[in-house]
Motif scaffolding. Structure first.
Motif, mmCIF file in Angstrom:
data_model
loop_
_atom_site.group_PDB
_atom_site.id
_atom_site.type_symbol
_atom_site.label_atom_id
_atom_site.label_comp_id
_atom_site.label_asym_id
_atom_site.label_seq_id
_atom_site.Cartn_x
_atom_site.Cartn_y
_atom_site.Cartn_z
ATOM 1 N N ASP A 58 58.818 50.971 52.508
ATOM 2 C CA ASP A 58 58.539 52.408 52.489
ATOM 3 C C ASP A 58 57.167 52.731 51.909
ATOM 4 O O ASP A 58 56.780 53.901 51.846
ATOM 5 C CB ASP A 58 59.614 53.142 51.675
ATOM 6 N N THR A 59 56.430 51.705 51.471
ATOM 7 C CA THR A 59 55.087 51.937 50.946
ATOM 8 C C THR A 59 54.019 51.710 52.012
ATOM 9 O O THR A 59 52.831 51.704 51.717
ATOM 10 C CB THR A 59 54.785 51.007 49.749
ATOM 11 N N LEU A 60 54.420 51.551 53.246
ATOM 12 C CA LEU A 60 53.461 51.290 54.324
ATOM 13 C C LEU A 60 52.445 52.425 54.445
ATOM 14 O O LEU A 60 51.244 52.189 54.590
ATOM 15 C CB LEU A 60 54.199 51.098 55.648
ATOM 16 N N GLY A 61 52.920 53.661 54.370
ATOM 17 C CA GLY A 61 52.012 54.806 54.472
ATOM 18 C C GLY A 61 51.059 54.884 53.294
ATOM 19 O O GLY A 61 49.863 55.165 53.463
ATOM 20 N N THR A 62 51.577 54.627 52.094
ATOM 21 C CA THR A 62 50.740 54.633 50.899
ATOM 22 C C THR A 62 49.674 53.544 50.984
ATOM 23 O O THR A 62 48.509 53.770 50.643
ATOM 24 C CB THR A 62 51.595 54.398 49.638
ATOM 25 N N THR A 63 50.077 52.377 51.455
ATOM 26 C CA THR A 63 49.143 51.258 51.584
ATOM 27 C C THR A 63 48.058 51.563 52.606
ATOM 28 O O THR A 63 46.871 51.302 52.367
ATOM 29 C CB THR A 63 49.897 49.976 51.985
ATOM 30 N N ALA A 64 48.445 52.123 53.747
ATOM 31 C CA ALA A 64 47.460 52.475 54.773
ATOM 32 C C ALA A 64 46.464 53.506 54.242
ATOM 33 O O ALA A 64 45.255 53.409 54.485
ATOM 34 C CB ALA A 64 48.174 53.014 56.013
ATOM 35 N N HIS A 65 46.974 54.495 53.513
ATOM 36 C CA HIS A 65 46.093 55.511 52.918
ATOM 37 C C HIS A 65 45.136 54.879 51.913
ATOM 38 O O HIS A 65 43.938 55.234 51.881
ATOM 39 C CB HIS A 65 46.922 56.593 52.241
ATOM 40 N N PHE A 66 45.640 53.963 51.111
ATOM 41 C CA PHE A 66 44.807 53.288 50.112
ATOM 42 C C PHE A 66 43.673 52.522 50.790
ATOM 43 O O PHE A 66 42.512 52.600 50.372
ATOM 44 C CB PHE A 66 45.668 52.339 49.281
ATOM 45 N N ILE A 67 44.004 51.798 51.833
ATOM 46 C CA ILE A 67 42.994 51.011 52.552
ATOM 47 C C ILE A 67 41.930 51.925 53.143
ATOM 48 O O ILE A 67 40.720 51.673 53.009
ATOM 49 C CB ILE A 67 43.655 50.171 53.666
ATOM 50 N N ARG A 68 42.350 52.999 53.787
ATOM 51 C CA ARG A 68 41.382 53.923 54.406
ATOM 52 C C ARG A 68 40.504 54.606 53.362
ATOM 53 O O ARG A 68 39.331 54.880 53.602
ATOM 54 C CB ARG A 68 42.124 54.964 55.243
ATOM 55 N N THR A 69 41.076 54.866 52.196
ATOM 56 C CA THR A 69 40.325 55.543 51.135
ATOM 57 C C THR A 69 39.226 54.660 50.572
ATOM 58 O O THR A 69 38.125 55.151 50.253
ATOM 59 C CB THR A 69 41.278 55.954 49.991
ATOM 60 N N PHE A 70 39.485 53.352 50.459
ATOM 61 C CA PHE A 70 38.555 52.465 49.770
ATOM 62 C C PHE A 70 37.802 51.479 50.676
ATOM 63 O O PHE A 70 36.969 50.722 50.184
ATOM 64 C CB PHE A 70 39.307 51.671 48.699
ATOM 65 N N LYS A 71 38.051 51.520 51.966
ATOM 66 C CA LYS A 71 37.515 50.469 52.839
ATOM 67 C C LYS A 71 35.997 50.455 52.959
ATOM 68 O O LYS A 71 35.397 49.417 53.256
ATOM 69 C CB LYS A 71 38.130 50.590 54.244
ATOM 70 N N ASP A 72 35.339 51.579 52.737
ATOM 71 C CA ASP A 72 33.895 51.646 52.949
ATOM 72 C C ASP A 72 33.071 51.336 51.700
ATOM 73 O O ASP A 72 31.843 51.482 51.714
ATOM 74 C CB ASP A 72 33.505 53.029 53.484
ATOM 75 N N TYR A 73 33.724 50.921 50.628
ATOM 76 C CA TYR A 73 33.009 50.598 49.395
ATOM 77 C C TYR A 73 32.778 49.094 49.298
ATOM 78 O O TYR A 73 33.531 48.302 49.859
ATOM 79 C CB TYR A 73 33.787 51.097 48.182
ATOM 80 N N ASP A 74 31.724 48.726 48.578
ATOM 81 C CA ASP A 74 31.415 47.305 48.390
ATOM 82 C C ASP A 74 32.358 46.654 47.383
ATOM 83 O O ASP A 74 32.723 45.486 47.528
ATOM 84 C CB ASP A 74 29.966 47.146 47.908
ATOM 85 N N TYR A 75 32.709 47.422 46.341
ATOM 86 C CA TYR A 75 33.633 46.943 45.319
ATOM 87 C C TYR A 75 34.575 48.069 44.921
ATOM 88 O O TYR A 75 34.197 49.243 44.938
ATOM 89 C CB TYR A 75 32.896 46.459 44.063
ATOM 90 N N VAL A 76 35.794 47.700 44.552
ATOM 91 C CA VAL A 76 36.772 48.639 44.002
ATOM 92 C C VAL A 76 37.183 48.083 42.639
ATOM 93 O O VAL A 76 37.588 46.915 42.531
ATOM 94 C CB VAL A 76 38.012 48.785 44.911
#
Length: 251
Positions: A58-76
């Motif tokens: 049930d965390t699939l949506g949360t995980t997808a949102h997390f990836i989209r939010t941080f994908k364009d950064y060099d480091y998190v």
């Protein structure tokens, strides 16, 4: 130069809600170390609490949102080994975002790991004249390998210890059981309350027995558990995230 890279600050939800000073200290510390840091406003929980409760699918949506939010950064970077380990190793695979998820796995770091391994800073110049004991959280220690584990019979090491012990005036205390679990474990503290509390009491007793002034740590979830026990028992012990200490030392 890492300082010229785009660095995103990921703040766990419990830090955001209960310990905002830790988030502020993390941001200020990174900026003092020369980093260009952004806080993505759309970030939410990484999904760890729900996954730990047995609802990983049930965390699939949360995980997808997390990836989209941080994908364009060099480091998190995050002040939590627990949440970083979840994102790296325990998040469900998201169809259609496989490439972005793999890249995120390789560029998300716990704060002390980022300072030591990525910024290549082995010593922070600052003063902190206090007697400090350190609680090594299980996810950071045994999952991310931020410090050594006694059960592996390996040479002692610790990224937080490396940074803290070199501060001027600090009195670092070696505990009797330096890598023992505090008993929090998220839902474990709910389902096994009595055992969880006793484990927390044991960790506090180790610090108090060495007359520690401040218990430091890199996961506020563990420190929250321990601080609650100490306050209920009226025990004189302060609790601070490693970023708070390092940021204060650099003030």
């Amino acid at each position: 130069m890492v300082q010229n890279k785009k660095i995103a600050l990921f703040i766990p939800c419990y830090v955001d809600q209960f310990y905002p000073q830790v988030a502020i200290s993390t941001l200020e510390l990174l900026e003092k170390l020369g980093c260009n840091v952004t806080y993505p406003m759309g970030q939410t929980c990484c999904g760890q609490p729900m996954a730990n409760a047995g609802f990983e699918r049930d965390t699939l949506g949360t995980t997808a949102h997390f990836i989209r939010t941080f994908k364009d950064y060099d480091y998190v970077v995050a002040p939590s080994g627990s949440c970083v380990l979840h994102v790296k190793e325990h998040s469900p695979q998201v169809p259609g975002l496989e490439k972005e998820q793999k890249e995120l796995h390789d560029k998300i770091f716990e704060i002390t790991q980022f300072i030591v391994d990525i910024l290549k800073i082995s010593k922070i110049e600052g003063k902190y004249p206090h007697k400090v004991g350190y609680h090594s959280s299980c996810h950071g220690q045994r999952g991310l390998r931020l410090s050594s584990s006694s059960e592996l019979h390996e040479a002692p090491f610790g990224k937080a210890k490396q940074l803290l012990t070199q501060l001027e005036g600090i009195e670092w205390v070696e505990l009797t059981r330096p890598d023992e679990c505090c008993g929090f474990g998220g839902t474990f503290a709910v389902t096994e309350e009595a055992l969880s509390i006793q484990m927390g009491k044991d960790r506090i007793a180790d610090h108090l027995g060495h007359r520690v002034e401040i218990m430091a740590g890199a996961d506020m979830s563990c420190l929250m558990h321990l601080e609650g026990i100490a306050k209920r028992n009226k025990q004189d012990l302060q609790f601070k995230h490693v970023c708070e200490i390092l940021n204060e030392a650099l003030s």
